[in-house]
Design an enzyme around this catalytic site. Structure first.
Site, PDB file in Angstrom:
ATOM      1  N   ARG A  52      56.463  19.757  19.007  1.00 42.43           N
ATOM      2  CA  ARG A  52      56.749  20.439  17.809  1.00 42.43           C
ATOM      3  C   ARG A  52      58.224  19.098  16.594  1.00 42.43           C
ATOM      4  O   ARG A  52      58.085  19.538  15.394  1.00 42.43           O
ATOM      5  CB  ARG A  52      57.795  21.707  18.402  1.00 42.43           C
ATOM      6  CG  ARG A  52      56.533  22.252  18.280  1.00 42.43           C
ATOM      7  CD  ARG A  52      56.969  23.259  18.965  1.00 42.43           C
ATOM      8  NE  ARG A  52      56.621  24.877  19.685  1.00 42.43           N
ATOM      9  CZ  ARG A  52      55.921  25.855  19.589  1.00 42.43           C
ATOM     10  NH1 ARG A  52      57.324  26.154  19.093  1.00 42.43           N
ATOM     11  NH2 ARG A  52      55.878  26.799  20.565  1.00 42.43           N
ATOM     12  N   LYS A 146      50.389  23.282  36.798  1.00 39.25           N
ATOM     13  CA  LYS A 146      50.762  24.012  37.881  1.00 39.25           C
ATOM     14  C   LYS A 146      52.285  24.860  37.000  1.00 39.25           C
ATOM     15  O   LYS A 146      53.287  23.631  36.153  1.00 39.25           O
ATOM     16  CB  LYS A 146      51.421  23.930  39.658  1.00 39.25           C
ATOM     17  CG  LYS A 146      52.929  22.429  39.320  1.00 39.25           C
ATOM     18  CD  LYS A 146      52.754  22.997  40.718  1.00 39.25           C
ATOM     19  CE  LYS A 146      54.200  23.360  40.927  1.00 39.25           C
ATOM     20  NZ  LYS A 146      55.686  23.245  40.790  1.00 39.25           N
ATOM     21  N   GLU A 214      64.325  18.269  49.679  1.00 38.25           N
ATOM     22  CA  GLU A 214      64.290  17.306  49.162  1.00 38.25           C
ATOM     23  C   GLU A 214      65.966  17.847  48.825  1.00 38.25           C
ATOM     24  O   GLU A 214      66.454  18.364  49.464  1.00 38.25           O
ATOM     25  CB  GLU A 214      64.153  18.271  47.485  1.00 38.25           C
ATOM     26  CG  GLU A 214      62.166  18.692  47.345  1.00 38.25           C
ATOM     27  CD  GLU A 214      61.885  18.764  45.780  1.00 38.25           C
ATOM     28  OE1 GLU A 214      62.002  17.968  44.644  1.00 38.25           O
ATOM     29  OE2 GLU A 214      61.912  19.836  45.815  1.00 38.25           O
ATOM     30  N   HIS A 238      51.642  23.075  47.020  1.00 34.53           N
ATOM     31  CA  HIS A 238      51.897  21.718  47.657  1.00 34.53           C
ATOM     32  C   HIS A 238      51.661  22.896  49.099  1.00 34.53           C
ATOM     33  O   HIS A 238      50.827  21.354  49.330  1.00 34.53           O
ATOM     34  CB  HIS A 238      53.239  20.591  46.893  1.00 34.53           C
ATOM     35  CG  HIS A 238      53.590  20.972  45.816  1.00 34.53           C
ATOM     36  ND1 HIS A 238      52.134  20.353  44.833  1.00 34.53           N
ATOM     37  CD2 HIS A 238      54.371  20.355  44.779  1.00 34.53           C
ATOM     38  CE1 HIS A 238      53.319  20.222  43.442  1.00 34.53           C
ATOM     39  NE2 HIS A 238      54.382  20.669  43.601  1.00 34.53           N
ATOM     40  N   LYS A 336      65.358  22.848  48.409  1.00 35.80           N
ATOM     41  CA  LYS A 336      66.149  21.974  47.952  1.00 35.80           C
ATOM     42  C   LYS A 336      67.432  21.408  48.018  1.00 35.80           C
ATOM     43  O   LYS A 336      67.642  23.208  49.326  1.00 35.80           O
ATOM     44  CB  LYS A 336      66.381  22.902  46.320  1.00 35.80           C
ATOM     45  CG  LYS A 336      65.304  23.543  45.530  1.00 35.80           C
ATOM     46  CD  LYS A 336      64.766  21.966  44.411  1.00 35.80           C
ATOM     47  CE  LYS A 336      63.814  22.079  43.894  1.00 35.80           C
ATOM     48  NZ  LYS A 336      62.956  21.111  43.565  1.00 35.80           N
TER      49      LYS A 336
HETATM   50  C1  BG6 Z   1      56.988  19.865  41.483  1.00 36.47           C
HETATM   51  C2  BG6 Z   1      58.123  20.952  41.915  1.00 36.47           C
HETATM   52  O1  BG6 Z   1      55.712  20.800  41.411  1.00 36.47           O
HETATM   53  O2  BG6 Z   1      57.323  19.324  42.990  1.00 36.47           O
HETATM   54  C3  BG6 Z   1      59.451  20.481  41.683  1.00 36.47           C
HETATM   55  O3  BG6 Z   1      58.266  22.048  40.412  1.00 36.47           O
HETATM   56  C4  BG6 Z   1      59.769  20.345  42.768  1.00 36.47           C
HETATM   57  O4  BG6 Z   1      60.770  21.421  42.205  1.00 36.47           O
HETATM   58  C5  BG6 Z   1      58.536  18.616  42.704  1.00 36.47           C
HETATM   59  O5  BG6 Z   1      60.973  17.959  42.857  1.00 36.47           O
HETATM   60  C6  BG6 Z   1      58.490  17.608  43.598  1.00 36.47           C
HETATM   61  O6  BG6 Z   1      57.399  16.649  43.674  1.00 36.47           O
HETATM   62  P1  BG6 Z   1      57.130  15.032  44.175  1.00 36.47           P
HETATM   63  O7  BG6 Z   1      56.557  14.352  44.184  1.00 36.47           O
HETATM   64  O8  BG6 Z   1      58.766  14.421  43.686  1.00 36.47           O
HETATM   65  O9  BG6 Z   1      58.055  15.521  46.072  1.00 36.47           O
END
Ligand code: BG6
Length: 486
Positions: A52, A146, A214, A238, A336
């Site tokens: 935009r 997604k 993570e 995932h 997280k």
């Molecule tokens: C995303 C999620 O799909 O995947 C995130 O929305 C997440 O919250 C991320 O951090 C993790 O991806 P990767 O490839 O870094 O493991």
């Protein structure tokens, strides 16, 4: 700076909607750059970033060049080739006028890929506008990020809105985990070897663990994340995709429908959660202040700045009700602010049925374990028992050694998962993309978990940032004589 010429006949065009956003600048454009380095992009491809904000081709190329510089040392020759393909258009693609303007900019074209790096709430209106501008004929491929919906109902509504303008064969739903090298290698490991498949069932496998841990906090992403939580943000897609690849039957071929038919059968076989089993078999957590990688980290509620019952950690024991997997628990977890960044699949085999070794070796015989590391390292290793070298007064001693099936040599650049997926979109190969019935089946399972949490009154349990989730995550697995691979 080279400029693209609008209106050239027959050229393949990639339109990046959300072209100045985080996903485009951090993942998609770097992926396109690396494909350019390797000369894997369609030779005549034009790329139009759409957003935009005001801007033109020059300012966009500068934005992209700066973003690339943050991630890699940029080769001039490859950058010049990429820059010559790049252009920018400012516009609102939810409106017919915006889409008509885009159609004009695209002009005559060959295959048209439209990448939706947008909020999913815009997918429906954008699709309608693209159709009105004549951009959804059989040459169009729509790439959707997604999450497709927040539950089954909203997912069906989005899928219906997209399905109203193009056929399923033109839709590429991305789960970027499927583009990761080791995830693809899992398929090769299972179906290009005769060794594993006869052992791949409840007669030989004790349990499976899939972890996506993570170290990042939610941080600035909280407005999105607070609506979704770990269940919808990570498990619905995932984690369930990884589970499907581990658990599916051998497809008849490595083609889109054969693979996706098998994955959807796994999703249909997941035992639904109910009020009765959800308390014991799932864990829901939310981080409070703690220390991650030596740094003090605030709690989730401090980031959000209001009360929230969104989970930042989820773990569960999933049962697959079919002949192959009856009685084999699949332990899934993600969160997280955990102590380690680690994505790992562990296939834990049974112990030998009878241990013939006496003395200390009685306790030294460990069950075989296949560990598939997706990140940060890409590695596959199988622990094998063997004799400890040398002599001992106590008789034969045993030791477990990993047989490494690792294929990286450390000097090869780790590819961004989107490189493979973008390449497949250009080639029109949908094998690594998620079909509508898969997405909807996964939502059905996840909706069941959310409903069971609701009816059992389960709220997230606190865990300190930098720990492996609430204590109940250990309690989920240990009473069964198993433990997380940490
Ligand atoms: C995303 C999620 O799909 O995947 C995130 O929305 C997440 O919250 C991320 O951090 C993790 O991806 P990767 O490839 O870094 O493991």
């Amino acid at each position: 700076m080279a400029k693209t010429t609008d209106g050239e006949t027959g050229r393949e065009v990639l339109v990046l909607l959300g072209g100045a956003g985080d996903l485009a600048l951090r993942m998609l454009l770097p992926s396109l750059y690396f494909l350019e380095v390797d000369r894997l992009l369609p030779h005549d491809l034009r790329i139009i970033g759409v957003a935009r904000g005001e801007g033109d081709g020059d300012s966009y190329r500068k934005l992209v060049r700066d973003a690339l510089g943050k991630r890699a040392s940029v080769e001039d020759a490859a950058w010049n080739r990429l820059a010559a393909r790049l252009d920018y258009m400012s516009g609102d693609m939810t409106t017919e006028a915006g889409a008509a303007h885009l159609a004009e900019r695209i002009g005559e074209h060959g295959a048209l890929v439209v990448y939706f790096a947008l909020s999913p709430s815009l997918y429906g209106p954008v699709c309608a506008a693209l159709k009105s501008a004549g951009l959804t004929d059989e040459r169009a491929r729509l790439v959707l990020e997604k999450p497709i919906g927040r539950d089954l109902q909203s997912s069906c509504a989005t899928n219906a809105a997209v399905g109203a303008v193009v056929s399923e064969a033109q839709i590429f739903r991305i789960d970027h985990y499927l583009g990761k090298e080791t995830v693809q290698n899992l398929t090769a490991l299972r179906f290009a070897n005769v060794l594993f498949e006869p052992l791949w069932d409840n007669k030989t496998i004790d349990h499976v663990q899939i972890t996506i841990a993570e170290t990042e906090k939610v941080g600035d992403r909280w407005p999105y994340y607070d609506e979704y939580g770990a269940l919808r943000d990570m498990l619905q897609n995932h984690l369930l995709q990884l589970l499907c690849l581990v658990a599916m039957e051998p497809p008849s071929g490595f083609d889109p429908d054969a693979v996706r038919d098998e994955k959807v059968k796994v999703l249909r076989s997941l035992r639904p959660f109910t009020k009765a089993n959800v308390t014991h078999d799932t864990v829901r957590g939310q981080y409070v202040a703690g220390v991650v990688e030596g740094q003090p980290t605030p709690g989730y509620l401090d980031e959000v700045g209001k009360a929230s019952k969104t989970e930042t950690f989820v773990a569960m024991k999933v049962e697959i009700d079919n002949w192959r997997w009856a009685g084999v628990p699949f332990f899934l977890r993600t969160g997280k602010n955990l102590p380690d960044r680690r994505t790992q699949i562990v296939i834990q085999f049974n112990k030998v049925p009878h241990n013939i070794f006496g003395g200390p070796a009685q306790n030294e015989a460990l069950a075989n374990r296949l560990v598939i590391d997706l990140q940060p390292d890409e590695d596959i290793s199988l622990t094998i028992m063997n004799k400890r070298p040398g002599l001992s007064e106590e008789g034969m001693r045993l030791q477990s050694l990993p047989l490494s099936l690792s294929f990286g040599n450390g000097s090869t650049r780790r590819r961004i998962a989107y490189e493979k997926l973008l390449l497949d979109v250009f080639r029109g190969d949908r094998t690594l993309f998620v079909r509508r019935d898969e997405v909807e089946q996964a939502w059905k399972f996840v909706d069941g978990v959310a409903a069971a949490w609701e009816s059992a009154g389960i709220e997230p349990a606190p865990y300190a940032a930098g720990t492996w989730g609430p204590r109940s995550a250990t309690a989920l697995i240990e009473p069964l004589g198993r433990s997380w691979n940490e």
